[in-house]
Every structure is written in C-alpha cells, then in structure tokens.
Scaffold this motif. Structure first.
Motif, PDB file in Angstrom:
ATOM      1  N   ALA A 193       0.836  -1.200   0.000  1.00 19.81           N
ATOM      2  CA  ALA A 193       0.000   0.000   0.000  1.00 19.81           C
ATOM      3  C   ALA A 193       0.876   1.257   0.000  1.00 19.81           C
ATOM      4  O   ALA A 193       2.007   1.249   0.501  1.00 19.81           O
ATOM      5  N   THR A 194       0.312   2.349  -0.555  1.00 17.83           N
ATOM      6  CA  THR A 194       1.123   3.561  -0.722  1.00 17.83           C
ATOM      7  C   THR A 194       0.461   4.831  -0.212  1.00 17.83           C
ATOM      8  O   THR A 194       1.125   5.846  -0.054  1.00 17.83           O
ATOM      9  N   GLY A 195      -0.843   4.847   0.030  1.00 20.07           N
ATOM     10  CA  GLY A 195      -1.513   6.084   0.415  1.00 20.07           C
ATOM     11  C   GLY A 195      -1.676   6.221   1.910  1.00 20.07           C
ATOM     12  O   GLY A 195      -1.277   5.361   2.692  1.00 20.07           O
ATOM     13  N   GLY A 196      -2.285   7.325   2.329  1.00 19.65           N
ATOM     14  CA  GLY A 196      -2.621   7.543   3.728  1.00 19.65           C
ATOM     15  C   GLY A 196      -1.455   7.359   4.666  1.00 19.65           C
ATOM     16  O   GLY A 196      -0.370   7.904   4.474  1.00 19.65           O
ATOM     17  N   GLY A 197      -1.679   6.556   5.710  1.00 20.34           N
ATOM     18  CA  GLY A 197      -0.636   6.334   6.699  1.00 20.34           C
ATOM     19  C   GLY A 197       0.602   5.670   6.138  1.00 20.34           C
ATOM     20  O   GLY A 197       1.711   5.886   6.652  1.00 20.34           O
ATOM     21  N   PHE A 198       0.461   4.860   5.085  1.00 22.78           N
ATOM     22  CA  PHE A 198       1.628   4.224   4.472  1.00 22.78           C
ATOM     23  C   PHE A 198       2.537   5.281   3.864  1.00 22.78           C
ATOM     24  O   PHE A 198       3.759   5.229   3.994  1.00 22.78           O
ATOM     25  N   PHE A 199       1.942   6.264   3.194  1.00 18.86           N
ATOM     26  CA  PHE A 199       2.721   7.365   2.622  1.00 18.86           C
ATOM     27  C   PHE A 199       3.375   8.189   3.732  1.00 18.86           C
ATOM     28  O   PHE A 199       4.534   8.600   3.613  1.00 18.86           O
ATOM     29  N   PRO A 203       9.048   5.785   3.292  1.00 19.24           N
ATOM     30  CA  PRO A 203       9.701   6.741   2.395  1.00 19.24           C
ATOM     31  C   PRO A 203       8.813   7.107   1.211  1.00 19.24           C
ATOM     32  O   PRO A 203       8.139   6.243   0.623  1.00 19.24           O
ATOM     33  N   ALA A 204       8.798   8.392   0.850  1.00 17.53           N
ATOM     34  CA  ALA A 204       7.991   8.840  -0.285  1.00 17.53           C
ATOM     35  C   ALA A 204       8.408   8.154  -1.571  1.00 17.53           C
ATOM     36  O   ALA A 204       7.609   8.056  -2.511  1.00 17.53           O
ATOM     37  N   ALA A 205       9.628   7.657  -1.616  1.00 23.01           N
ATOM     38  CA  ALA A 205      10.111   6.970  -2.819  1.00 23.01           C
ATOM     39  C   ALA A 205       9.253   5.760  -3.167  1.00 23.01           C
ATOM     40  O   ALA A 205       9.145   5.398  -4.346  1.00 23.01           O
ATOM     41  N   LEU A 206       8.640   5.117  -2.165  1.00 24.00           N
ATOM     42  CA  LEU A 206       7.785   3.963  -2.458  1.00 24.00           C
ATOM     43  C   LEU A 206       6.564   4.384  -3.263  1.00 24.00           C
ATOM     44  O   LEU A 206       6.185   3.730  -4.243  1.00 24.00           O
ATOM     45  N   THR A 207       5.933   5.489  -2.857  1.00 27.38           N
ATOM     46  CA  THR A 207       4.775   5.979  -3.614  1.00 27.38           C
ATOM     47  C   THR A 207       5.194   6.465  -4.987  1.00 27.38           C
ATOM     48  O   THR A 207       4.508   6.220  -5.983  1.00 27.38           O
ATOM     49  N   ASP A 208       6.328   7.161  -5.084  1.00 23.08           N
ATOM     50  CA  ASP A 208       6.830   7.582  -6.397  1.00 23.08           C
ATOM     51  C   ASP A 208       7.041   6.378  -7.306  1.00 23.08           C
ATOM     52  O   ASP A 208       6.690   6.403  -8.493  1.00 23.08           O
ATOM     53  N   TYR A 209       7.591   5.316  -6.752  1.00 22.25           N
ATOM     54  CA  TYR A 209       7.809   4.093  -7.524  1.00 22.25           C
ATOM     55  C   TYR A 209       6.479   3.525  -8.016  1.00 22.25           C
ATOM     56  O   TYR A 209       6.360   3.123  -9.188  1.00 22.25           O
ATOM     57  N   ALA A 210       5.481   3.490  -7.132  1.00 24.71           N
ATOM     58  CA  ALA A 210       4.177   2.950  -7.515  1.00 24.71           C
ATOM     59  C   ALA A 210       3.530   3.779  -8.612  1.00 24.71           C
ATOM     60  O   ALA A 210       2.954   3.235  -9.557  1.00 24.71           O
ATOM     61  N   VAL A 211       3.609   5.099  -8.498  1.00 28.07           N
ATOM     62  CA  VAL A 211       3.028   5.974  -9.524  1.00 28.07           C
ATOM     63  C   VAL A 211       3.712   5.730 -10.865  1.00 28.07           C
ATOM     64  O   VAL A 211       3.053   5.547 -11.897  1.00 28.07           O
ATOM     65  N   ARG A 212       5.039   5.715 -10.870  1.00 30.35           N
ATOM     66  CA  ARG A 212       5.765   5.479 -12.128  1.00 30.35           C
ATOM     67  C   ARG A 212       5.468   4.086 -12.675  1.00 30.35           C
ATOM     68  O   ARG A 212       5.342   3.902 -13.894  1.00 30.35           O
ATOM     69  N   GLN A 213       5.338   3.108 -11.792  1.00 21.49           N
ATOM     70  CA  GLN A 213       5.093   1.737 -12.224  1.00 21.49           C
ATOM     71  C   GLN A 213       3.760   1.619 -12.952  1.00 21.49           C
ATOM     72  O   GLN A 213       3.670   1.032 -14.044  1.00 21.49           O
ATOM     73  N   VAL A 214       2.690   2.167 -12.368  1.00 21.09           N
ATOM     74  CA  VAL A 214       1.389   2.040 -13.021  1.00 21.09           C
ATOM     75  C   VAL A 214       1.299   2.931 -14.255  1.00 21.09           C
ATOM     76  O   VAL A 214       0.664   2.560 -15.251  1.00 21.09           O
TER      77      VAL A 214
END
Length: 283
Positions: A193-199, A203-214
C-alpha cells in the motif's frame, strides 16, 4: 513530448476521532461533544493544493457536510470535486444492501444540499467493499454512481481485497459504474500500500515508484489518498487507544504536508471524476 498520465488525487474528509483506529475507544454517541478539527485541517489541505496548483476529489462524510456546509462550498468553489464517503464512517460490510442504500441517499442529500454540485463518486469508509459485499457495487450502480474508489487490492489487517484487479474494472455487467482501486506498488509479487498512513510512515520513494510503475503499464493512472487529520500534528491525543493504533495514527504528522507538496510537484494530478472518465473509455 509525451503527455503525462493524469493521476487521481483524493482526500477522505472525516474528523480525527472518526477513524477506524479509535472506533472501539471513542463512542459515536460522544462525537458531538468532542473538539472539532475538520474545518481547520481541511482548510490546510485546500491551501496546500492552491499553492501546488492541483485539483482533487474530496470524499466527504455526510456527517461533516451536514455540520460544516461552508467547508463544502469552499471545496467546490476552489474547483475540487465533492464525492461521498458515506454518512458516519460505518463500514459497508456492517450493513445489508438496503441499509447501504439508505446511507448513500442520506449522504448524497447532505453533500448536494451543501455544495450545489451533483455527487457521482463514492469511496467506502476504510475501503470496506470487498469479497464480503458482492451486492455493494450493484447498489451503487442502481443509485446512479458513475465510479467507486472503494477497493484496496491488498491484504491488510483492517481491510483489503487481494483478488481485486489492480486497475479500473467494471463490477456490474451492463452498468456504467467503474471501480478505481487505490494504487499499490507491486514488488517481487507482493502488493504494498502507498496512500494515507503508508505514505506518511514510509519513504515517499515507495509511492513515487508505484506511480511510475502504473503509469508505465499502458499509461494507467495512480489513485492516491490521504486524510486531512494527517496534516494536523496539534490534534488531541487519545491515550486510551491501543498502542498500535496510536503509533499508526500519530506518527510523522508533522512531516505529512511537506511530503504532499513534494508528491504534488513530481507527478501530474487531478480529480477522480476526470480520471474515471478516461478509464471508462478503456474498460
């Protein structure tokens, strides 16, 4: 240059005390007597979005809209979408189909009365549309919703539908309704998971990775969410809540606004209804 993918930015508008972490600690009957923060912290979010030049969807409780109509009017006046988050954060799997239908109707009336805008989107509290509620999407379709963003395609101790498709899908045959699951990162066969409390906590890099991946997977959009109370480090502390709940809820609140500004700058964001319209043409 290739046009960037439009990703969906969303805010789940609820009071700090209405979250799942405190549902066994704070009685619903006491809500009206608790210090409110939702106008203040949602205002901070609106200011942040204004500075960043982004538009978003605010999935809002009917309970909030009924008490703070001026906040709802401000959200719409600043170009954002108002959508339903249910009346009082009751999870969908605690209802039957007709109770759910009534909850939708009561919430839509409050949101539309306050905003003057048509409500066509829905997000279940705590992503509580899952394998236990096969009737929920049908009710949404019958009530005229064009999209839902109510599924988290992961396994989690509080929610999740791991077998859900990762991207937009049509849950009711022959209906206009599409489901837009929130975005997860897929790493070595695992979904994170990448949003909310996970974000907020990771590290923000995980969400950046998910955005680029999709985005790289056929130009699919990311669907990101957070809550206004997550940018509010001065909110009251609930010492009676379980330690795990307190850690999840209160950690790194002071870092959230800065992380959101960075995320807004690094990707292309917009309202969920705009993303839904694009995705509806391909599913």
């Amino acid at each position: 240059m290739k046009r960037p993918v439009l990703n969906g930015l969303s805010v789940d508008v609820e009071e700090w005390f209405q979250v799942g972490a405190f549902e066994r600690t704070i009685d619903r009957a006491d809500w009206d007597g608790i210090a409110t923060r939702v106008e203040y912290n949602t205002g901070k979010v609106l200011d942040l979005f204004g500075e960043s030049g982004v538009k978003a969807t605010f999935f809002t409780l009917g309970w909030v809209a009924h008490r703070y109509p001026a906040l709802i009017r401000r959200i719409v006046a600043e170009g954002h979408e108002i959508a339903s988050h249910g009346w009082d954060h009751a999870r969908v799997f605690t209802m039957d189909a007709e109770t759910f239908r009534a909850d939708l109707a009561k919430t839509r009336a409050a949101l539309e009365d306050a905003s003057g805008a048509r409500v066509t989107g829905y997000r279940a509290p705590s992503f509580s549309i899952d394998a236990r509620t096969p009737w929920a999407h049908r009710v949404l379709a019958e009530e005229g919703y064009t999209y839902s963003s109510s599924v988290a395609p992961i396994r989690h101790d509080h929610y999740g539908w791991r077998d859900s498709p990762r991207y937009a899908w049509r849950p009711v045959e022959g209906a206009e309704l599409i489901e837009l699951p929130v975005t997860v990162a897929e790493i070595a066969g695992r979904r994170l998971a990448t949003g909310g409390g996970f974000f907020r906590l990771l590290p923000a890099a995980l969400t950046d990775y998910a955005v680029r991946q999709v985005n790289a997977d056929g130009g699919r959009p990311a669907i990101f969410y957070f809550h206004p109370w997550e940018v509010d480090p001065d909110q009251p502390r609930v010492g009676a809540a379980p330690l795990r709940s307190r850690v999840r809820h209160y950690s790194r609140l002071g870092a959230m606004a800065g992380k959101l500004r960075g995320l807004a700058a690094r990707h292309h964001w917009g309202r969920i209804d705009a993303v839904a319209a694009i995705e509806a043409a391909r599913v």
